[in-house]
Enzyme design. Structure first.
Site, PDB file in Angstrom:
ATOM      1  N   ASN A 148       0.797  -1.238   0.000  1.00  0.00           N
ATOM      2  CA  ASN A 148       0.000   0.000   0.000  1.00  0.00           C
ATOM      3  C   ASN A 148       0.829   1.289   0.000  1.00  0.00           C
ATOM      4  O   ASN A 148       0.301   2.339  -0.346  1.00  0.00           O
ATOM      5  CB  ASN A 148      -1.009  -0.004   1.152  1.00  0.00           C
ATOM      6  CG  ASN A 148      -0.346   0.018   2.502  1.00  0.00           C
ATOM      7  OD1 ASN A 148       0.736  -0.526   2.671  1.00  0.00           O
ATOM      8  ND2 ASN A 148      -0.976   0.645   3.461  1.00  0.00           N
ATOM      9  N   LYS A 171      12.579  -7.683  -0.016  1.00  0.00           N
ATOM     10  CA  LYS A 171      11.497  -8.428  -0.675  1.00  0.00           C
ATOM     11  C   LYS A 171      10.222  -7.586  -0.662  1.00  0.00           C
ATOM     12  O   LYS A 171       9.548  -7.455   0.348  1.00  0.00           O
ATOM     13  CB  LYS A 171      11.214  -9.756   0.038  1.00  0.00           C
ATOM     14  CG  LYS A 171      10.334 -10.641  -0.821  1.00  0.00           C
ATOM     15  CD  LYS A 171       9.327 -11.450  -0.043  1.00  0.00           C
ATOM     16  CE  LYS A 171       7.977 -10.877   0.114  1.00  0.00           C
ATOM     17  NZ  LYS A 171       7.181 -10.597  -1.079  1.00  0.00           N
ATOM     18  N   GLY A 224       3.076  -5.250   7.323  1.00  0.00           N
ATOM     19  CA  GLY A 224       2.036  -6.005   6.636  1.00  0.00           C
ATOM     20  C   GLY A 224       0.916  -6.323   7.599  1.00  0.00           C
ATOM     21  O   GLY A 224       0.698  -5.593   8.575  1.00  0.00           O
ATOM     22  N   SER A 225       0.223  -7.417   7.348  1.00  0.00           N
ATOM     23  CA  SER A 225      -0.955  -7.750   8.157  1.00  0.00           C
ATOM     24  C   SER A 225      -0.548  -8.379   9.493  1.00  0.00           C
ATOM     25  O   SER A 225       0.568  -8.902   9.635  1.00  0.00           O
ATOM     26  CB  SER A 225      -1.839  -8.711   7.379  1.00  0.00           C
ATOM     27  OG  SER A 225      -1.103  -9.883   7.099  1.00  0.00           O
ATOM     28  N   GLY A 229       2.428 -11.000  10.316  1.00  0.00           N
ATOM     29  CA  GLY A 229       3.359 -10.494  11.340  1.00  0.00           C
ATOM     30  C   GLY A 229       3.571 -11.498  12.458  1.00  0.00           C
ATOM     31  O   GLY A 229       4.695 -11.675  12.947  1.00  0.00           O
ATOM     32  N   GLU A 246       5.393  -3.764  11.840  1.00  0.00           N
ATOM     33  CA  GLU A 246       4.345  -2.732  11.751  1.00  0.00           C
ATOM     34  C   GLU A 246       3.159  -3.383  11.075  1.00  0.00           C
ATOM     35  O   GLU A 246       3.291  -3.909   9.962  1.00  0.00           O
ATOM     36  CB  GLU A 246       4.823  -1.525  10.928  1.00  0.00           C
ATOM     37  CG  GLU A 246       5.870  -0.671  11.612  1.00  0.00           C
ATOM     38  CD  GLU A 246       5.389  -0.023  12.896  1.00  0.00           C
ATOM     39  OE1 GLU A 246       4.171   0.042  13.133  1.00  0.00           O
ATOM     40  OE2 GLU A 246       6.249   0.386  13.694  1.00  0.00           O
ATOM     41  N   CYS A 280      -2.724   1.857   6.812  1.00  0.00           N
ATOM     42  CA  CYS A 280      -2.764   1.292   8.169  1.00  0.00           C
ATOM     43  C   CYS A 280      -3.235   2.349   9.163  1.00  0.00           C
ATOM     44  O   CYS A 280      -3.752   2.017  10.223  1.00  0.00           O
ATOM     45  CB  CYS A 280      -1.383   0.786   8.547  1.00  0.00           C
ATOM     46  SG  CYS A 280      -0.105   2.009   8.278  1.00  0.00           S
ATOM     47  N   GLN A 327      -8.979  -7.869  -2.657  1.00  0.00           N
ATOM     48  CA  GLN A 327      -9.255  -6.802  -1.678  1.00  0.00           C
ATOM     49  C   GLN A 327     -10.667  -6.246  -1.899  1.00  0.00           C
ATOM     50  O   GLN A 327     -11.389  -5.969  -0.934  1.00  0.00           O
ATOM     51  CB  GLN A 327      -8.206  -5.695  -1.796  1.00  0.00           C
ATOM     52  CG  GLN A 327      -8.340  -4.589  -0.771  1.00  0.00           C
ATOM     53  CD  GLN A 327      -8.121  -5.061   0.674  1.00  0.00           C
ATOM     54  OE1 GLN A 327      -7.114  -5.680   0.982  1.00  0.00           O
ATOM     55  NE2 GLN A 327      -9.068  -4.765   1.553  1.00  0.00           N
ATOM     56  N   GLU A 458       9.924   3.095  13.870  1.00  0.00           N
ATOM     57  CA  GLU A 458      10.577   3.372  12.591  1.00  0.00           C
ATOM     58  C   GLU A 458      10.688   4.888  12.423  1.00  0.00           C
ATOM     59  O   GLU A 458       9.998   5.652  13.080  1.00  0.00           O
ATOM     60  CB  GLU A 458       9.743   2.804  11.445  1.00  0.00           C
ATOM     61  CG  GLU A 458       9.540   1.306  11.567  1.00  0.00           C
ATOM     62  CD  GLU A 458       9.238   0.653  10.241  1.00  0.00           C
ATOM     63  OE1 GLU A 458      10.187   0.266   9.547  1.00  0.00           O
ATOM     64  OE2 GLU A 458       8.066   0.537   9.897  1.00  0.00           O
TER      65      GLU A 458
END
Ligand code: NAD
Length: 477
Positions: A148, A171, A224-225, A229, A246, A280, A327, A458
């Site tokens: 995203n 990646k 990511g999700s 995670g 995150e 997010c 989605q 971060e």
């Protein structure tokens, strides 16, 4: 465009490949990209490990100069990169250009951080001994990113990793390889030594898992999700790797009776629906006190009806398509779930057709929502917001904190007392007053609490906590 991975200083193909499709127009193929194997990931990790001794001892001026060249090129080409981003991910052209500019600024910020990294020197509690505290790089950092924010998130992980002397295996998400490739070309052109930076495009279950399970990867930074995670965390703990996560959000925007209505409506429109709600930090829970509730819902519904939903790169588009079919299916299924739970659809939620075949959806607002409904608790990750009615400030704050997530939390109010109390008591990593929950600066910490984040923050100087390890040296004078 036939793209390649970048491993050990060489652009290399893979035996498998797959196309990247424009979500505004599924007839438009953005490019064909390699799907790397686990063996490709292993070669990238070996190259990063081999490059680490020299890079970790390289001069800070060299690192500064490379990062600065990356930032300068991104900024000079932000319009072109922003257009590619909008074409591949589906956020609007303005949003794509803004995100690209932010990525450029992040590289410039960390270029400057290279020459600012400082340690501490203290007197020991024992006589004639000095104590030095220094920061050292961790080694090989595996970077796993979502689709995203296809240039900003890679930038805010790659730039500090390199600045603090680490080597990188990157990646990107499967849906946005063109942006990852464009960013990697810029990093290579800036003169990064072979092995220090590697791009490995491929599936999470193949390339991602190979990185998580490899003993020579010293740290993993993941966005990511929550479900992925948790897998990342479990594997990293098993291998005793340093890791940072995150993840998702269900961010509340509280609107109090004393809010300025136009400000509150704009915060909700921007926070909940811009970038197609695929953030997010999206303001996906609107918690509105009783005295302003109906006026706010009316004004927001009117405003949503005025938004142009169309091809992301078209001038005048406010909201682009959803990123892909799965989605879109998820968003539409949440529309059914909400209706089934007894919530009312105030506006939107239907599939739209436009001049090109794309994943278009009308931004949706649910009302009559109660806190226990799934649509009020689960991250939908689309242009769908829910409105909850609160009696007063105290109930609104309690509702805001009643969630498994804790990324961002916002309030619209003209009361200093409530704004101050909310700042102190919102259980979130970031708090916004009279601003949308989404939209953050690049030079200050980013991250959350509860199931939204794990590990050090971060961005900004705080990134050093993750990308370095501290050494304490005792020296007899
Ligand atoms: P995702 O979890 O499906 O994928 C994220 C990355 O993990 C991708 O690169 C994917 O290929 C990789 N992956 C998947 N399975 C893996 C495995 N088994 N091992 C290793 N890697 C694996 O998430 P997504 O759909 O790309 O992104 C959307 C999610 O990201 C949302 O939940 C959103 O809230 C979250 N997000 C969080 C932040 C934040 O900073 N908190 C920012 C942006 C997005």
């Amino acid at each position: 465009m036939e793209a390649k991975n970048y491993i050990a200083g060489i652009w290399v193909g893979a035996s498998e490949s797959s196309p990247s499709i424009n979500p505004s127009n599924t007839d438009d193929v953005v490019g064909v990209f390699p799907r790397a194997s686990a063996a490709d990931a292993e070669r990238a990790i070996a190259a990063a490990k081999a490059a680490f001794p020299a890079w970790s001892r390289s001069g800070v001026q060299e690192r500064h100069d490379i990062l600065k060249r990356v930032g300068d090129e991104i900024l000079a080409r932000k319009d072109e990169l922003g257009r590619l981003l909008a074409r591949e991910e589906g956020k609007t052209l303005a949003e794509g250009i803004g995100e690209s500019a932010r990525a450029g600024q992040i590289f410039l910020f960390y270029a400057a951080e290279c020459v600012r990294l400082a340690g501490e020197k203290l007197a020991s509690v024992r006589p004639k001994i000095d104590v030095e505290i220094t920061r050292e790089p961790i080694g090989v950092v595996g970077i796993i990113t979502p689709w995203n924010f296809p240039i900003a998130i890679p930038a805010w992980k790659i730039a500090p990793a390199l600045a603090y002397g680490n080597c990188v295996v990157f990646k990107p998400a499967d849906l946005v390889p063109a942006m990852a490739h464009a960013l990697s070309e810029i990093i290579v052109r800036a003169g990064i030594p072979p092995g220090v930076f590697n791009l490995v495009m491929g599936r999470g279950s193949v390339v991602g898992e190979a990185m998580l399970n490899h003993a020579d990867v010293n740290a993993i930074t993941f966005t990511g999700s929550v479900s992925t995670g948790k897998k990342v965390a479990a594997t990293c703990v098993g291998g005793m790797k340093k890791f940072q996560l995150e993840m998702g959000g269900k961010n509340p925007l509280v609107v109090l009776d004393d809010a300025e209505l136009p400000v509150a409506v704009e915060c909700a429109v921007n926070g909940a629906y811009f970038s197609t709600g695929q953030r997010c930090t999206a303001s996906s829970r609107l918690i509105v006190t009783a005295g302003i509730h109906d006026r706010f819902i009316d004004a927001l519904s009117t405003r949503l009806g005025q938004l142009v939903i169309d091809d992301a790169v078209k001038a005048g588009t406010h909201i682009g398509p959803v990123v892909d079919q799965s989605q879109l299916d998820q968003n539409l299924s949440y529309m059914e779930i909400g209706r089934g739970e007894g919530a009312k659809v105030a506006v939107g939620g239907e599939r739209l057709t436009r001049g090109t075949p794309g994943f278009y959806m009308a931004p949706a607002l649910f009302t009559e929502v109660t806190p226990s409904m799934r649509i009020a608790r689960e991250e939908i990750f689309g242009p769908v917001a829910v409105a909850l009615r609160a009696r007063d400030y105290d109930e609104a704050l309690a509702m805001a904190n009643d969630t498994q997530f804790g990324l961002a939390s916002g309030i619209c109010t003209t009361s200093l007392r409530h704004a101050t109390h909310f700042k102190r008591n919102a259980e979130a990593g970031m708090v916004m007053v009279n601003l949308p929950t989404a939209g953050v600066d690049y030079h200050v910490p980013f991250g959350g609490r509860k199931q939204s984040s794990y590990g050090p923050r971060e961005q900004g100087r705080y990134a050093a906590e993750f990308y370095t390890t501290v050494k304490t040296a005792y020296v007899l004078a």
